[in-house]
Write a protein that holds these residues in place. Sequence first.
Motif, short mmCIF file in Angstrom:
data_model
loop_
_atom_site.label_atom_id
_atom_site.label_comp_id
_atom_site.label_asym_id
_atom_site.label_seq_id
_atom_site.Cartn_x
_atom_site.Cartn_y
_atom_site.Cartn_z
N ASP A 158 0.85 -1.18 0.00
CA ASP A 158 0.00 0.00 0.00
C ASP A 158 0.90 1.24 0.00
OD1 ASP A 158 -2.38 1.57 0.35
OD2 ASP A 158 -3.28 -0.16 1.35
N ALA A 159 0.37 2.37 0.36
CA ALA A 159 1.16 3.61 0.33
C ALA A 159 2.43 3.52 1.17
CB ALA A 159 0.30 4.77 0.84
N ILE A 160 3.46 4.15 0.66
CA ILE A 160 4.73 4.29 1.39
C ILE A 160 4.62 5.53 2.27
CG2 ILE A 160 7.17 4.89 1.08
CD1 ILE A 160 6.66 2.10 0.17
N ASN A 161 5.13 5.46 3.50
CA ASN A 161 5.13 6.61 4.40
C ASN A 161 6.54 7.12 4.63
OD1 ASN A 161 2.16 6.54 5.80
ND2 ASN A 161 2.88 4.49 5.27
N SER A 162 6.73 8.39 4.45
CA SER A 162 8.03 8.97 4.76
C SER A 162 8.02 9.46 6.20
CB SER A 162 8.33 10.12 3.82
OG SER A 162 7.34 11.13 3.95
N ASN A 163 9.19 9.61 6.76
CA ASN A 163 9.31 10.02 8.17
C ASN A 163 10.36 11.12 8.28
OD1 ASN A 163 10.21 10.34 10.79
ND2 ASN A 163 9.97 8.19 11.34
N THR A 164 9.88 12.34 8.44
CA THR A 164 10.80 13.44 8.73
C THR A 164 10.39 14.10 10.04
OG1 THR A 164 9.52 15.05 7.43
CG2 THR A 164 11.27 13.85 6.28
N PHE A 165 9.80 13.30 10.92
CA PHE A 165 9.43 13.84 12.23
C PHE A 165 10.35 13.33 13.34
CE2 PHE A 165 7.35 9.86 13.17
CZ PHE A 165 6.72 9.48 12.00
N GLN A 166 11.34 12.58 12.95
CA GLN A 166 12.32 12.08 13.92
C GLN A 166 13.71 12.25 13.33
OE1 GLN A 166 11.15 7.95 14.16
NE2 GLN A 166 10.34 8.23 16.26
N ASP A 167 14.68 12.39 14.19
CA ASP A 167 16.05 12.33 13.71
C ASP A 167 16.54 10.89 13.76
OD1 ASP A 167 16.05 15.01 13.33
OD2 ASP A 167 17.29 15.49 15.07
N GLN A 168 17.41 10.55 12.81
CA GLN A 168 18.01 9.23 12.79
C GLN A 168 19.48 9.37 13.15
OE1 GLN A 168 15.85 6.84 12.34
NE2 GLN A 168 14.22 8.28 11.77
N THR A 169 20.00 8.36 13.77
CA THR A 169 21.42 8.40 14.12
C THR A 169 22.24 8.69 12.86
OG1 THR A 169 20.94 6.76 15.79
CG2 THR A 169 23.26 7.16 15.30
N GLY A 170 23.14 9.63 12.97
CA GLY A 170 24.00 9.94 11.84
C GLY A 170 23.42 10.92 10.84
N GLN A 171 22.20 11.32 11.08
CA GLN A 171 21.54 12.26 10.15
C GLN A 171 22.24 13.62 10.23
OE1 GLN A 171 17.20 12.19 10.53
NE2 GLN A 171 17.25 14.41 10.57
N LYS A 172 22.41 14.24 9.07
CA LYS A 172 23.18 15.48 9.02
C LYS A 172 22.50 16.64 9.75
CE LYS A 172 26.52 16.06 5.34
NZ LYS A 172 26.64 16.23 3.91
N ARG A 173 21.25 16.88 9.38
CA ARG A 173 20.55 18.04 9.94
C ARG A 173 19.34 17.57 10.74
NH1 ARG A 173 22.04 22.73 7.70
NH2 ARG A 173 23.79 22.52 6.27
N SER A 174 19.06 18.28 11.78
CA SER A 174 17.99 17.85 12.69
C SER A 174 16.63 18.38 12.24
CB SER A 174 18.28 18.36 14.11
OG SER A 174 17.16 18.12 14.93
N TYR A 175 15.60 17.59 12.51
CA TYR A 175 14.22 18.03 12.27
C TYR A 175 13.58 18.63 13.52
CZ TYR A 175 14.70 15.33 7.95
OH TYR A 175 15.11 14.84 6.74
N LYS A 176 14.40 18.96 14.48
CA LYS A 176 13.87 19.54 15.72
C LYS A 176 12.96 20.72 15.45
CE LYS A 176 15.52 20.97 20.31
NZ LYS A 176 16.71 20.90 21.19
#
Lengths: 441, 441, 441, 441
Positions: free
Chosen positions: B132-150
């Motif tokens: 079914d639909a794919i969901n993106s997630n930009t509401f959390q930071d992931q380890t090693g992620q360059k820039r924060s979504y804070k």
Amino acid sequence: MGFLAVDRKIATIPQEVIARANAKLMDAHMADYDALAARLVRVNIDIEDLVEKLMAFSVGLPSWGMVSGGTRYARFPLPGEPTNVFEKVEDCSVVNQLAGLTPRVSLHFPWDKCDDYEALRQYTQTLGIGFDAINSNTFQDQTGQKRSYKFGSLSHSQEATRQQAIEHNLECLDIGKKLGSKALTVWIGDGSNFPGQVEFTDTLERYLESLRTVYGQLPDDWRLLIEHKMYEPAFYSTVIQDWGTSILCAQALGDKAQCLVDLGHHAPNVNIEMIVARLSQFGKLGGFHFNDSKYGDDDLDSGSINPFQLFLVFNELVSAEKRAERTGTRFTPSYMMDQTHNVTDPIESLLNSARAIAGAYVKALIVDRDAMRAYQEDNDVIMAHNSLRLAFESDVRAALAMARVRMGGAIDPIAAYRESGYRAHKAETRKARTELAGGIV
Amino acid sequence: MGFLAVDRKIATIPQEVIARANAKLMDAHMADYDALAARLVRVNIDIEDLVEKLMAFSVGLPSWGMVSGGTRYARFPLPGEPTNVFEKVEDCSVVNQLAGLTPRVSLHFPWDKCDDYEALRQYTQTLGIGFDAINSNTFQDQTGQKRSYKFGSLSHSQEATRQQAIEHNLECLDIGKKLGSKALTVWIGDGSNFPGQVEFTDTLERYLESLRTVYGQLPDDWRLLIEHKMYEPAFYSTVIQDWGTSILCAQALGDKAQCLVDLGHHAPNVNIEMIVARLSQFGKLGGFHFNDSKYGDDDLDSGSINPFQLFLVFNELVSAEKRAERTGTRFTPSYMMDQTHNVTDPIESLLNSARAIAGAYVKALIVDRDAMRAYQEDNDVIMAHNSLRLAFESDVRAALAMARVRMGGAIDPIAAYRESGYRAHKAETRKARTELAGGIV
Amino acid sequence: MGFLAVDRKIATIPQEVIARANAKLMDAHMADYDALAARLVRVNIDIEDLVEKLMAFSVGLPSWGMVSGGTRYARFPLPGEPTNVFEKVEDCSVVNQLAGLTPRVSLHFPWDKCDDYEALRQYTQTLGIGFDAINSNTFQDQTGQKRSYKFGSLSHSQEATRQQAIEHNLECLDIGKKLGSKALTVWIGDGSNFPGQVEFTDTLERYLESLRTVYGQLPDDWRLLIEHKMYEPAFYSTVIQDWGTSILCAQALGDKAQCLVDLGHHAPNVNIEMIVARLSQFGKLGGFHFNDSKYGDDDLDSGSINPFQLFLVFNELVSAEKRAERTGTRFTPSYMMDQTHNVTDPIESLLNSARAIAGAYVKALIVDRDAMRAYQEDNDVIMAHNSLRLAFESDVRAALAMARVRMGGAIDPIAAYRESGYRAHKAETRKARTELAGGIV
Amino acid sequence: MGFLAVDRKIATIPQEVIARANAKLMDAHMADYDALAARLVRVNIDIEDLVEKLMAFSVGLPSWGMVSGGTRYARFPLPGEPTNVFEKVEDCSVVNQLAGLTPRVSLHFPWDKCDDYEALRQYTQTLGIGFDAINSNTFQDQTGQKRSYKFGSLSHSQEATRQQAIEHNLECLDIGKKLGSKALTVWIGDGSNFPGQVEFTDTLERYLESLRTVYGQLPDDWRLLIEHKMYEPAFYSTVIQDWGTSILCAQALGDKAQCLVDLGHHAPNVNIEMIVARLSQFGKLGGFHFNDSKYGDDDLDSGSINPFQLFLVFNELVSAEKRAERTGTRFTPSYMMDQTHNVTDPIESLLNSARAIAGAYVKALIVDRDAMRAYQEDNDVIMAHNSLRLAFESDVRAALAMARVRMGGAIDPIAAYRESGYRAHKAETRKARTELAGGIV
């Protein structure tokens, strides 16, 4: 010198930083102060009385609010945030140094467990901080814990789990006694996510039975504060869901049991100031968790969403105080903050919130209560309302600043804090907390 | 034989377990089925038509709903819960095998990242499951992620952070294309916790600019589903806060952009079925996240709190379907579940929810729409209302059970699941997830 | 001399009453004004600019708000309340004379019907009052009316009833043209009390079809303002239930159709200032009905429940104004009050509300928008928030008073009004309204 | 023969009309009944027990609900509605005749005043109707009344007004004693529209003092039912705003004082069934006003908005009943309806609501409480929940119909009522009520 927390002896903003910051603002501050004084004289209020009352007023800090909070989705760490109870207390002392109104910290266990409570007590005392209510935590499981609180704690269907929760509360009492605390706040997450999951009456009976055991061990000069909350973490029913259940339980337990009001724990649209009045009228207003909210238990900064409501709450508190004076009864609720800081530096948020709370208090003090009561008796609605409204519209910031200055704090606490470079220093010296998972830890 | 997920080839409840469970219930089931058929005949409905429609109906499963969820306070693990996307799909197949209505899974990235999407696709296909639909997630930071979504993602004040969020969405498109998905659901947590934190209009303009880039890469046969939510994780303002903003954004983007309705994302008391009707009327109803709620985005099991509301939503869906037939337009919203299971076995909750959703659908099918419309035209209010009410009061469980049986599923899916011993087996063979921290991971 | 409304020529508070009242307060007022001026100079604001902007600012008065309102339970009459449109206008002129910010009245038909609109126009002009938006009323039946609105008006299932409602709106246009009004506000009570009572989509289509006919007759320099409301008088569904449906309808009708925001017409907890921003961003913010509310459409006095929210709304309005200046577009929403005064003298409530609204406006003007934007860009959340917070905490009453004084009004409008004895005089000369039945008439 | 109310002797639907209507439906009814019986036998329930319990169950009718209600905007009269208490009772008897579950009427004074209460008592008895709780009304002024309730009644700041309200309540007691009523329901609108208008504590103290006087005159076998409501007509604060204040007042008054729950009088999202459980646990659940609501005190038909909630309320009632049996205590709350019928024939709405209430009751009866309790003890959440869920999903209409038939009522009460031509007959013989003004009279 400040920033020397390594030896856990001194941990303050250098006083000269504050002095330097104040110097820049002093002329403007004094001009504002004099203008406010002149204005208040016209309504027969001596500004010095207000400043004195402000200096006697205080609100406790939440140890758990000193770190970056989180939602169920994520937590975004802040470099330099505290990693243990000593560092949390250290940050509390910075708030108190700058704002002057927050000389106590409320601890939360097991989050704030440490090896040496006597060392903690001494360290805290050195920083000029005392201990407010102790908070127990049976809404989370801890690694190695025997029985899970997944299905409840003090109200769990199985005795062994209830017993474990009782023992945790008794342990909190022990720690609190070592530290000099005088109250235990019990908030539980017990409840249900589904209609039918629990039987409401059985569950409350078990809760009361458990709490009676805890209450039985409460020292005579302590209070047991029952904290209600409409929902979360349970999303269908919650055992202590509102002030009604809270006060009935406090009545069932005895005189030392009272109710704690958290401003974000009510249903939408509820008139919270009225609940404050009711709890006070029936002798059960034990304390507050100040914060603000727009949707639910948002734990936002005090006064950031609805400052008029905060003022109306303090209007009830001052009114209850006067009533107690008239009737010769005691009215001594414990004022504490309970905020979660997801996107700000907790110290800055707490400085701002201390100002909001003290501002609400002093605005409540300048209400002309005799005039208001006369208008109320006459049903002169507009004038009775304006007695509050005009007090609220007053700008009392100069009085607040003067109280801070006289206690050694800052005219502009956030500016002084930033100038001190405190957080940056801590970011270098404290180890990093890197949990990204959601939630409060 | 079932339970052989080791080689990722076969992972089902042994069919004989289901057969055995069904055998015990078959006589009662057939008696109920015949009684319902007789009753429906009286109102000119052929139960076989209903069963056929049920067998053609489907709702997608959420990969993130296959594990124990959590609140911001805690998560309580369940022994045997899945630890990666393959195991999540495996559990989905069990739900589908028993309930027969859930042949697709909706993935969430980066939570469901894996090394070999072709292997995942084949494995999933083997289990009879689609995407079914794919969901993106930009509401959390992931380890090693360059820039924060804070402070935001697609609407962040800084271009580099927006760019990172855009690229994550494009990566989701790529993965989705590999797997055969046909929709991207974009839900962001962007917003603010304080009045003044963000400028509302600038923020939405940046959001739209970012989403235009993603939309530009959307394959022609894909949809972009915009999901609104009133609050959480942001507690003062949220960029896509309601259906109004959602539909305006969908209009701004183009025909392939549509709105997704989550039943728990609205203000208190809001008439959600009416929003469904409005989105449908203006051509922008793209899909659903089914769940139930009492207070906020509680993500409770579908139909567990307000089953009549769920029915009223399906009443609008069937009504929109009929309207589309009359006007020769397409009406193909994507039905998915979005639940968080904190205190139940996710498989059991999803089985129960599939029944609730299918039940609401079949009750909507038996509404006598011609009679209802005539009552509506005549303002015969009670009779128009009773057209819905009496359909809702019908007991259609036998029709649901028959559809399940004909698809190889169980008359009583939870009983059959328990008899299979599936979870206990997984508790032995899967590695344990022990995070106790709050939140969704 | 004032109070001479008999010949409908002059109807004002004697100017010397105001002068006398002001004289008593002038010294204090000037001291406060100078102190505020000094404070503002420090943040580079010239208080004279503010006073000038205040004098150019205006908000319309509701003719229906000049009488004692009621609930569904009861109405409690006030001796001396107006009994016809001339007397209502007379009372409006008193508000405007004292507060100086309310030079227009918004009429409501058929409540404000009279025999001679030219006489009304001239009389109103004599009093220095103009006409704001005309309001149509198809939510009540009138004695002798052919068809009932019990089941709807513009969206009624029967064409003849819709036609009757359309004609009423066209008649409102005609009256408005005679009076010099430039807008028609359409609020309807159409909706349903039962699931199934109406078909949502049919109903909205009929509404739009009806409104297109009205819109077709709208003069080029008029606006059609669509007013949404969540519920009441319909208690299950309402045709124009929220800003989403409102803006979609305004888009469907054309450029002259815009949306009107009433602060009490939203779901609990909704972020209204954000809706203001959205409507403005999409070019459809047409006007306001100011009031305040705690529970629903309470129609309480502006700023009496949540003054910070009112300020946040004005923050968006000033922000939209600045944006319009930058982009060279027009931004001219129509500001009106819509309050129901059940327990106060309407004139006093409106004087208080005018002050609240003007206060929110001037506080929004003193926000340092450049600094705030810089903080927003940097995600310096606390400082961005405090940009609003500190502006709100300012006491701007002296600037408001100065604007009133310069326009011939009162430093303390309620005190001056009471000293004038206006209402007591009217109680002697106007005939009594004695309806005790509930509701608004 | 029916319809002969002229001499106030007989006022019923001709029994042959009901018999004729039933004859058409009898075969289908019996088939459904047998199928339900067979289904229930499988879970060890004898349908005859259910029918018996239903026949013993009853709910009171509101005299004020027999006429077309209104909102604050308008009232839309219905031809043939009753114009005095005799005609209201007549209509009640029709509901009871057809539905068989509503043998009592609850009167409201002064609305139901008449010259000869003995005649009323005899007339009502002739119709097979008894009297439920008497309702006092101090929320409206009556023509000729000495003192106004504009600013309160039992809690008014002035003693004379309180005294007037007390005397009205005492008069209600007198009337009730004449009629054979056994309870007085006190709901007041006292409260405030503005912060500061009243002092919360003083106000409640005055309320209690007033009510103590009324309570002092209460016969020993009567109950005083205190009804709380969140808001309306007061829109900022209400004296008895929630169950917390209600139960504290009931405790303060004594054993004969209990709390009355109206389903529409709570804050949004509140778990009402839990309040029912709490009031019952603390011995103060006195009665119910059944209705349904989506937004506030909407007074919609029972079960028309959230039938599952109604079932959950009855689940608590049956549970409390069982608990009382176990503990040998009394549990006898008074069940009444309190609905406002704006767009339907009140008789039809009440027939539908009686079915909804009885349906919720019988579904609560078929819950397997022993199994549910075992699941609860084991924290088998899904199965505990499904114990309720599956009971709710049952179609119990045939049992309801059988109970009606056995009591001389109709299989399809609305159809039989329509066939009787009762309302059309009354439209010819009763004088018309033509008030168009809003509200409840």
